[in-house]
Design an enzyme around this catalytic site. Structure first.
Site, mmCIF file in Angstrom:
data_model
loop_
_atom_site.group_PDB
_atom_site.id
_atom_site.type_symbol
_atom_site.label_atom_id
_atom_site.label_comp_id
_atom_site.label_asym_id
_atom_site.label_seq_id
_atom_site.Cartn_x
_atom_site.Cartn_y
_atom_site.Cartn_z
ATOM 1 N N SER A 176 0.933 -1.257 -0.053
ATOM 2 C CA SER A 176 0.099 -0.010 -0.008
ATOM 3 C C SER A 176 0.732 1.261 -0.058
ATOM 4 C CB SER A 176 -1.035 0.102 1.200
ATOM 5 O OG SER A 176 -0.159 -0.123 2.495
ATOM 6 N N HIS A 204 -5.573 -3.699 -2.502
ATOM 7 C CA HIS A 204 -5.381 -2.695 -3.608
ATOM 8 C C HIS A 204 -5.157 -3.098 -4.847
ATOM 9 C CE1 HIS A 204 -4.344 0.596 -0.508
ATOM 10 N NE2 HIS A 204 -3.873 -0.410 0.158
ATOM 11 N N LYS A 236 -11.966 0.448 -1.743
ATOM 12 C CA LYS A 236 -10.939 1.133 -2.503
ATOM 13 C C LYS A 236 -11.442 0.991 -4.090
ATOM 14 C CE LYS A 236 -7.251 0.080 0.794
ATOM 15 N NZ LYS A 236 -8.191 -0.334 1.666
#
Length: 389
Positions: A176, A204, A236
């Site tokens: 990240s 992610h 996300k």
């Protein structure tokens, strides 16, 4: 005796590590209002631009109208609503796994999976740069806990030689703060050679990576045999909220029976699950979002190289500019903000000492012109910071 909180806070200020919360006064998007000012933001994890999508908003409205606002209870009491169940089935199909289990946050999903699978007498091995939730889960599990060198299969193999009991290898899919990809094929090979399980938190990766947004396992063409425990977050790339664990029938049933962060918490609002079902559909079908995002990533990297910025080895929407010193990172962030751009400075302890950075995150909602605006501002501001080297 009393807690000397004032001294702790003062020390953090002196070290340029004090954190403050920007107040967002608008929906997520490239153009935002923060602390009373209109800014162009490059710091959100809304990678596909779905957090403020009108169809996702409508799905949440419709869900609230039909199912109410609160989850009401834990999943095992009377909080497991039809939308939750439909989303779990859709996520299982999306990941190509028999089952998926929904959680309220990514932190909870990681704590649940690790602590339910290993305990005293077992071993958990983690990448040094794993997310804090994964590291906390390893420590809380009670298993023998060790960290291998970042993305280093040889370092992992040496630790596997000393492992005892059931062994769980844990890695982020996309790291990240660096934006680089885990070398999953090599990690899988090392783990399987010693009969260890591999758990991947692809918070992610889902959305930006893979032909259909299926994340790092789709990117590498890996399946449930190589990665038995797959974790994803929904706040996300999906643009909503919550998280999930996908895997075998036995894995999911084990989590339902033994994972304390799942058993002892209220379910997420069912309307959020309704919104996520719509965002999952958009994530899969609107491939132009990934294509546009990849063009932005390539242009940013080439433009940053022309300016002389030091980037990390990242093919993802996470594009950190390595500055080094925390004070300089804060100054660069402030200079950009003066020019109407919001890019956060990331400092220790989130990243190792001496590796403070600006974490640029790109979104499919950004236009090519907005990216050029960022590059122009960086070209202007970088010399003002780097001249003090």
């Amino acid at each position: 005796m009393s807690f000397d909180l004032a001294t702790r806070l003062a020390e953090r200020r002196v070290a340029h590590l004090y954190r403050q919360r920007p107040l967002l006064e608008s929906p997520q998007g490239p153009q935002v209002r923060v602390d009373g000012r209109e800014l162009l933001a490059f710091c959100s994890n809304d990678y596909l631009g779905l957090a403020n999508h009108p169809e996702v908003i409508q799905a949440m409205r419709d869900g609230a109208a039909q199912w109410g606002v609160g989850g009401g209870a834990s999943h095992l009491v009377i909080g497991h609503s039809t939308p939750h169940h439909q989303l779990e089935e859709a996520l299982a199909e999306f990941t190509g796994r028999p089952r998926a289990l929904l959680f309220s946050t990514g932190y909870m999903a990681n704590l649940a999976a690790v602590t339910a699978l290993v305990g005293q007498g077992d071993t958990v091995l983690e990448d040094r740069l794993n997310h804090a939730s994964l590291l906390d889960a390893g420590l809380l599990s009670g298993a023998r806990f060790s960290r291998y060198l970042h993305n280093d299969a040889a370092s992992l193999a040496s630790r596997l030689e000393k492992a005892t009991g059931n062994t769980l290898v844990v890695s982020d899919g996309v790291f990240s703060m660096d934006g680089d990809l885990a070398d999953l094929p090599a990690l899988c090979a090392a783990a399987r050679q010693k009969g260890a399980w591999l758990m991947v938190d692809d918070a992610h990766g889902f959305g930006p990576l893979g032909a259909t947004g299926g994340g790092i396992v789709e990117h590498y063409g890996l399946g449930i045999e190589e990665v038995p425990v797959l974790v994803g977050t929904l706040g996300k790339g999906f643009g909503t909220a919550g998280a999930f664990v996908a895997g075998s029938e036995e894995l999911i049933e084990t989590l339902i029976q033994f994972a304390r962060p799942y058993i002892y918490t209220t379910s997420q609002p069912p309307a959020v699950a309704c919104a996520t079902l719509k965002s999952l559909q958009l994530l899969q079908t609107e491939s132009w979002r990934r294509e546009h995002l990849n063009r932005l990533i390539a242009r940013f990297r080439s433009g940053a190289a022309e300016i002389g910025l030091r980037l990390m080895d990242s093919p993802t929407p996470i594009q950190p500019i390595l500055v080094g010193d925390s004070e300089r990172a804060l100054r660069l962030s402030a200079l950009l903000r003066e020019r109407g751009l919001l890019v956060g400075a990331i400092r220790p302890p989130t990243v190792p000492a001496g590796s403070a950075r600006l974490r640029v995150t790109l979104s499919a909602a950004h236009s090519a012109a907005q990216l050029e605006q960022l590059l122009d501002a960086l070209a202007e501001c970088w010399p003002l910071v780097s001249e003090h080297d």
